[in-house]
Structures are given as structure tokens and as C-alpha cells.
Design an enzyme around this catalytic site. Structure first.
Site, PDB file in Angstrom:
ATOM      1  N   TYR A 154       0.831  -1.207   0.000  1.00  0.00           N
ATOM      2  CA  TYR A 154       0.000   0.000   0.000  1.00  0.00           C
ATOM      3  C   TYR A 154       0.868   1.261   0.000  1.00  0.00           C
ATOM      4  O   TYR A 154       0.637   2.178  -0.800  1.00  0.00           O
ATOM      5  CB  TYR A 154      -0.921  -0.008   1.216  1.00  0.00           C
ATOM      6  CG  TYR A 154      -1.876   1.167   1.270  1.00  0.00           C
ATOM      7  CD1 TYR A 154      -3.018   1.197   0.478  1.00  0.00           C
ATOM      8  CD2 TYR A 154      -1.643   2.241   2.117  1.00  0.00           C
ATOM      9  CE1 TYR A 154      -3.902   2.265   0.517  1.00  0.00           C
ATOM     10  CE2 TYR A 154      -2.514   3.322   2.176  1.00  0.00           C
ATOM     11  CZ  TYR A 154      -3.638   3.332   1.377  1.00  0.00           C
ATOM     12  OH  TYR A 154      -4.511   4.396   1.419  1.00  0.00           O
ATOM     13  N   LYS A 158       1.115   4.161  -2.920  1.00  0.00           N
ATOM     14  CA  LYS A 158       0.777   5.562  -2.697  1.00  0.00           C
ATOM     15  C   LYS A 158       1.967   6.489  -2.928  1.00  0.00           C
ATOM     16  O   LYS A 158       1.791   7.642  -3.332  1.00  0.00           O
ATOM     17  CB  LYS A 158       0.197   5.743  -1.288  1.00  0.00           C
ATOM     18  CG  LYS A 158      -1.153   5.049  -1.114  1.00  0.00           C
ATOM     19  CD  LYS A 158      -2.179   5.521  -2.161  1.00  0.00           C
ATOM     20  CE  LYS A 158      -3.555   4.926  -1.947  1.00  0.00           C
ATOM     21  NZ  LYS A 158      -4.556   5.425  -2.918  1.00  0.00           N
TER      22      LYS A 158
END
Length: 277
Positions: A154, A158
Site C-alpha cells: 500500500y 501511494k
């Protein structure tokens, strides 16, 4: 700041618009006079938000789209038509350690959180540039500014989302297109996606409410802002990297950033259908 996009009379498309922050953005944009287009892989969720908007007399449509499918994106873009504001909001999280996450989950994170940015933005950017106005919004994360434990896929996705938007902005400015970009980097948002996360210093790094974040994002679109970081303290986290590694690690421990996911029970989704107040 760049050139803002007035939402009244604009067409705004939000991916992942059937739940969570995407739903709030759709509802908020409709209140400001936008024609809202909702893309969501869950047809029923997207249609529910569309109906919420239509119930108050505003314009909305919904399309079931898997944003990781290049051909599906191209086809849906033709059906949608030109947009003035594109909000790349769709996202997923596994919340697992690298060795615990399945290969399929890691690939899905990268496909939804990174590759979809390319497919969806490419589908609409040419029209924006040709018209000489518009805004491309990318919902990144505080995890895109400093890496966090149990978020290797994740956080990496990002970081990539942040870099995508920054590079796109440089490209659009160099080509004098008149199209603005906005990257949004919030701390954890109380949507259900991050249920179970804990913050050691809630006054400094609070869990954010989705309606508050949505309002700030819409304000930033109209103001032509380049970056929106919530809360402001998150801006300092990347600066800490100039410190010696040991000092950086100690400060991260004091802030409790790497323990936020210890009790994670979240999911990709939210409380869709809750009263909006």
C-alpha cells in the site's frame, strides 16, 4: 496554486464513487452544482449513490467499471463523455506484512492503486488538454509520504501515486495545457477501510472523518491547489528523513506510526448507504 475548476456546472467523475470518500465527494460535488459521474466496480453501490444524488434533484449517472481493465476503461470513457474534474479515488489495502500477503493481493493493490491511474487519466486527459482546462485529482495517502509497517504494498503504491501526480503536473505545465493537478495525502480516514487502526497522538495525527476530507478536497479543486495534506503535521514526516536513520526511527516510534496497523480489521469499502446528515 494552479488554475482552479469551478464545480458549479462542471462534470466531475469519481472512481470508487460507490462508497467511502468517493461517495462523499460525489454527494458534495452534486451539492455544489456538478453533474456527477460515478465509476465503481460494484454496480449496486454506484447506483445507490447515483440515486441519492438524483433524489435531491441533482444530476448523476453511474457506470460499473473495473478501473484495472484498460479496455473497459476506454469503453466507459466513451460512454461518459468529456469531464472537467477527474478524481482518481479508487483504492484497496490488504494491511498485511509482506510475507503474509498473497501474490494476488499484492498485484491487486498495484493494479488498483497505481496502474488504474494511468488507464483512467489517459482516457480523459486529452480532452481536458484540448479544451484548455480541467483538474486531475489523485487520492494518495500519508503513506505515500512516509513508509508504514504492514503496508509495504500500500505504501509503495501511494508513493507511486504521489510521483505520478507530481510528474504529470510537470508535464502539463511544460506543455501549457491549462490543466491542473491535485494530489491528496490524508492520514487514516474513518470509512471502514482502515477499521482497527490506532493513533498514539490523536490531537496531532487524528483519524479523519470522510465528510471533512471530502469538503477540503472540493475546496482545493476550486482553489486550484497543487497538494492537500491532512492533517498538516503529516507534511513534516518526509522532512524527518534528513535526520540520521537512528533518530528518524526513534521519532517514528515515539509518534507510533509503525504500530497503527497492529489491530487492523479494515476492508476495501465503507459504510455506503449511511445517512449523510
Amino acid at each position: 496554486m494552479g488554475k482552479g475548476t469551478r464545480l458549479s456546472g462542471a462534470t466531475l467523475l469519481v472512481t470508487g464513487g460507490g462508497s467511502g470518500l468517493g461517495r462523499r465527494l460525489a454527494l458534495g460535488a452534486a451539492r455544489r452544482g456538478s453533474r456527477v459521474v460515478i465509476w465503481d466496480v460494484d454496480a449496486a453501490a454506484g447506483e445507490a449513490v447515483r440515486d441519492e444524488i438524483r433524489a435531491v434533484g441533482a444530476q448523476a449517472e453511474a457506470h460499473a467499471v473495473d478501473v484495472t481493465d484498460r479496455e473497459a476503461v476506454k469503453g466507459a470513457a466513451v460512454g461518459t463523455g468529456p469531464v472537467d474534474v477527474l478524481v482518481n479515488n479508487a483504492g484497496v489495502v490488504s494491511g498485511q506484512r509482506l510475507l503474509d500477503a498473497t501474490e494476488e493481493a499484492i498485484q491487486r493493490t498495484m493494479d488498483v492503486n497505481v496502474m488504474a491511474l494511468y488507464w483512467v487519466t489517459r482516457a480523459f486527459l486529452g480532452g481536458m488538454a484540448q479544451r484548455g482546462h480541467g483538474t486531475v485529482v489523485t487520492v494518495a495517502s500519508a503513506a505515500g509520504m512516509v513508509g508504514v509497517a504492514r503496508q509495504t504494498d500500500y505504501s509503495a503504491s501511494k508513493f507511486a501515486a504521489f510521483g505520478f501526480t507530481e510528474s504529470l503536473r510537470a508535464e502539463l505545465r511544460a506543455d501549457h495545457t491549462g490543466v491542473n493537478t491535485l494530489v491528496v495525502c490524508p492520514y487514516y480516514i474513518n470509512t471502514g477501510m482502515f477499521d482497527g487502526v490506532q493513533t498514539r497522538w490523536p490531537r496531532l495525527l487524528p483519524i479523519l472523518e470522510e465528510e471533512d476530507v471530502a469538503a477540503e478536497v472540493l475546496d482545493a479543486i476550486e482553489a486550484g491547489r497543487r497538494k492537500l495534506v491532512l492533517p498538516p503535521l503529516v507534511n513534516l514526516l518526509p522532512v524527518l528523513r534528513i535526520l540520521p536513520v537512528g533518530v528518524f526511527d526513534r521519532l517514528m516510534d515515539v509518534l507510533g506510526v509503525n504500530r497503527t496497523m497492529d489491530h487492523f480489521t479494515g476492508r476495501s469499502g465503507s459504510r455506503a448507504g449511511e445517512p449523510i446528515g
